[in-house]
Design an enzyme around this catalytic site. Sequence first.
Site, PDB file in Angstrom:
ATOM      1  N   GLY A  52     -57.292 115.383  -2.724  1.00 56.87           N
ATOM      2  CA  GLY A  52     -57.095 113.941  -2.704  1.00 56.87           C
ATOM      3  C   GLY A  52     -58.328 113.141  -3.048  1.00 56.87           C
ATOM      4  O   GLY A  52     -58.317 111.912  -2.956  1.00 56.87           O
ATOM      5  N   GLU A  62     -56.832  93.818  -4.677  1.00 57.58           N
ATOM      6  CA  GLU A  62     -58.032  93.004  -4.860  1.00 57.58           C
ATOM      7  C   GLU A  62     -59.274  93.873  -5.109  1.00 57.58           C
ATOM      8  O   GLU A  62     -60.166  93.520  -5.863  1.00 57.58           O
ATOM      9  CB  GLU A  62     -58.240  92.159  -3.595  1.00 57.58           C
ATOM     10  CG  GLU A  62     -59.458  91.284  -3.588  1.00 57.58           C
ATOM     11  CD  GLU A  62     -59.669  90.685  -2.194  1.00 57.58           C
ATOM     12  OE1 GLU A  62     -59.479  89.473  -2.064  1.00 57.58           O
ATOM     13  OE2 GLU A  62     -59.987  91.437  -1.255  1.00 57.58           O
ATOM     14  N   ARG A  90     -50.813 132.339  -1.359  1.00 51.27           N
ATOM     15  CA  ARG A  90     -50.995 131.071  -0.659  1.00 51.27           C
ATOM     16  C   ARG A  90     -49.659 130.350  -0.475  1.00 51.27           C
ATOM     17  O   ARG A  90     -49.467 129.605   0.451  1.00 51.27           O
ATOM     18  CB  ARG A  90     -51.935 130.206  -1.518  1.00 51.27           C
ATOM     19  CG  ARG A  90     -52.288 128.880  -0.901  1.00 51.27           C
ATOM     20  CD  ARG A  90     -53.242 128.139  -1.829  1.00 51.27           C
ATOM     21  NE  ARG A  90     -53.271 126.741  -1.483  1.00 51.27           N
ATOM     22  CZ  ARG A  90     -54.175 126.186  -0.679  1.00 51.27           C
ATOM     23  NH1 ARG A  90     -55.112 126.910  -0.145  1.00 51.27           N
ATOM     24  NH2 ARG A  90     -54.131 124.902  -0.409  1.00 51.27           N
ATOM     25  N   GLY A 124     -60.557 119.568  -6.801  1.00 54.82           N
ATOM     26  CA  GLY A 124     -59.881 120.350  -7.823  1.00 54.82           C
ATOM     27  C   GLY A 124     -59.775 119.533  -9.095  1.00 54.82           C
ATOM     28  O   GLY A 124     -60.536 119.694 -10.041  1.00 54.82           O
ATOM     29  N   CYS A 130     -50.143 118.460  -6.131  1.00 58.69           N
ATOM     30  CA  CYS A 130     -49.421 119.062  -5.016  1.00 58.69           C
ATOM     31  C   CYS A 130     -48.115 118.333  -4.699  1.00 58.69           C
ATOM     32  O   CYS A 130     -48.076 117.101  -4.700  1.00 58.69           O
ATOM     33  CB  CYS A 130     -50.374 118.983  -3.828  1.00 58.69           C
ATOM     34  SG  CYS A 130     -49.628 119.325  -2.282  1.00 58.69           S
TER      35      CYS A 130
HETATM   36  P1  IMP Z   1     -57.361 117.737  -5.762  1.00 61.43           P
HETATM   37  O1  IMP Z   1     -58.836 117.748  -5.685  1.00 61.43           O
HETATM   38  O2  IMP Z   1     -56.767 116.487  -5.259  1.00 61.43           O
HETATM   39  O3  IMP Z   1     -56.862 118.091  -7.124  1.00 61.43           O
HETATM   40  O4  IMP Z   1     -56.841 118.873  -4.755  1.00 61.43           O
HETATM   41  C1  IMP Z   1     -57.303 120.206  -4.792  1.00 61.43           C
HETATM   42  C2  IMP Z   1     -56.697 120.956  -3.627  1.00 61.43           C
HETATM   43  O5  IMP Z   1     -55.266 120.968  -3.709  1.00 61.43           O
HETATM   44  C3  IMP Z   1     -57.037 122.427  -3.551  1.00 61.43           C
HETATM   45  O6  IMP Z   1     -58.328 122.669  -3.068  1.00 61.43           O
HETATM   46  C4  IMP Z   1     -55.939 122.967  -2.639  1.00 61.43           C
HETATM   47  O7  IMP Z   1     -56.206 122.780  -1.288  1.00 61.43           O
HETATM   48  C5  IMP Z   1     -54.754 122.089  -2.987  1.00 61.43           C
HETATM   49  N1  IMP Z   1     -53.807 122.769  -3.868  1.00 61.43           N
HETATM   50  C6  IMP Z   1     -54.036 123.560  -4.921  1.00 61.43           C
HETATM   51  N2  IMP Z   1     -52.884 123.948  -5.508  1.00 61.43           N
HETATM   52  C7  IMP Z   1     -51.898 123.383  -4.799  1.00 61.43           C
HETATM   53  C8  IMP Z   1     -50.469 123.411  -4.906  1.00 61.43           C
HETATM   54  O8  IMP Z   1     -49.888 123.997  -5.812  1.00 61.43           O
HETATM   55  N3  IMP Z   1     -49.791 122.743  -3.941  1.00 61.43           N
HETATM   56  C9  IMP Z   1     -50.419 122.081  -2.928  1.00 61.43           C
HETATM   57  N4  IMP Z   1     -51.743 121.988  -2.829  1.00 61.43           N
HETATM   58  C10 IMP Z   1     -52.477 122.634  -3.746  1.00 61.43           C
END
Ligand code: IMP
Length: 551
Positions: A387, A536, A465, A408, A352
């Site tokens: 995240g 650490e 979205r 994701g 993202c």
């Molecule tokens: P990850 O688990 O850190 O990879 O984040 C997955 C999440 O990122 C998804 O469930 C969405 O909420 C968000 N996301 C998916 N595609 C995008 C994007 O293109 N831009 C910003 N957020 C995204």
Amino acid sequence: MPIVNGDAMSGAAHITNGKLEDYTRALEILDAEYPERDGVDVRTLLDSKTRGGLTYNDFLVLPGYIGFAASEVNLDTPVTKRISLKTPFLSSPMDTVTEHSMAIHMALLGGLGVIHHNCSVEDQAEMVRKVKRFENGFILDPIVISPSTTVGEAKQLKETWGFGGFPVTENGTLRSKLIGIVTARDIQFHADLSDPVSVVMSTDLVTGQAGISLLEANDILRKSKKGKLPIVDGNGNLVSLVSRSDLMKNLNYPLASKLPHSKQLIAAAAIGTRPDDKIRLQKLVDAGLDIVVLDSSQGNSMYQVEMIKYVKETHPALDVIGGNVVTKAQAATLIAAGVDGLRIGMGSGSACITQEVMAVGRPQAASVFNVSSFAARFGVPCIADGGIQNVGHIVKGLALGASTVMMGGLLAGTSESPGQYFVNREGKLVKAYRGMGSIDAMEDKKAGGSKDAKAAKASNAGTARYFSEGDRLLVAQGVSGSVADRGSITKFVPYLAAGVQHSLQDIGVQSVKELREKVLDGEVRFELRTVSAQAEGNVHGMETFDKKLYS
Ligand code: IMP
């Protein structure tokens, strides 16, 4: 110089010079004189007025007392007001993460996969149907041939699919009358490839009746010594197939996500908030949808409020998850509109670039704590979305009040995600992973049926979205790339679950619920982590190392 005389009889230390106290009184003295425990409570930790916004790596949870085994830690947790899961894991509605295979396996393992909507309504509805129809061990879409299929064609099918044993039905499709079965042995030495399979197929069939359990099917297979067991309905029409080789692989899934009194897996899918999405929703509901996720990067909008009310009025049995939100004010709008769950996160996803491009968003720990502590007052469960890079992040999300976490990137490299593995330039096995707001995803012809960006924009539900109707130009909020192979989620998700159990054991809480309660009443304590503390806490000072996470 401390002078201590050990007393072998009493086990207590004698104190001289007033320096040491009787160690048997340690707990008593702690309670009496140190009412403020080490570390800080969650409110102090997350006070963004003095500390700024924190995220997962900025703090640690302090350990508590271990009075139970890790396996006794209960991970049951709500995902909406009405539906609970046995493990707190969701997979993201992204086209490189969740289609039916991921959704089925996440549900089998006690979590939930949210099917993405970067595809036609029909494709998405079919994926929901596959989740609802799934029965462990029963192949619901077997390769079926007709009596006029040639031996050559059957051999070709065997080559392509890697297995033999094709049921033959009157018109070559499922739900048509079963008339035979062609096994690898039937065609192996048959010289005339142009002969129809009706010449070689076996017709002394052993079948199972629709509705039998896997155990019963297994029993018939064992007794009959056949490799495949066609399952037929009352009229002799083929409805599914059980395969002996699959039975060997079949695992038991005691945690599977099902609604009470239902044998079917729970199905969740995402939609946007445009007028067209109401039609999409109807098709998904017809396919058996249980939970709809309104997919928006900034959920606090008139579109979403309207859609929540529409869903609640037209499909009262359906649970609706709103979002994404990162502030109490955003959450309040959606709670007032009637959501059954909230999805938290803006800009924290691994693919993202929202925060960079839009200057809008919030560090994830601050978002999760602020939203979920507010939502808890209304009984609305929250999903910490984005995240999550490791087990520790999952635990921190739960500690800050989320009921579940959504992943994701962490799941995109598993064999259940869509797409094929490929070897990248460094020779590593990887799978594609892309943000749904990446230019690639937004332009994908799969959804719009056209490579032309404008046409895709007009018809591509998935990209809703990240852009609004009048946009002339697509502004990316995500990137596209790849992630490393992680094997199957049938191993990876149990690893995550066991990791969370061990972590909660270290914290001294026996369930996700107890974790949330003890965080809020200040018993579970936290400590900020400086940059050097973070260094650490990671592997350091080693020349080389192999980071194998589980076996
Ligand atoms: P990850 O688990 O850190 O990879 O984040 C997955 C999440 O990122 C998804 O469930 C969405 O909420 C968000 N996301 C998916 N595609 C995008 C994007 O293109 N831009 C910003 N957020 C995204």
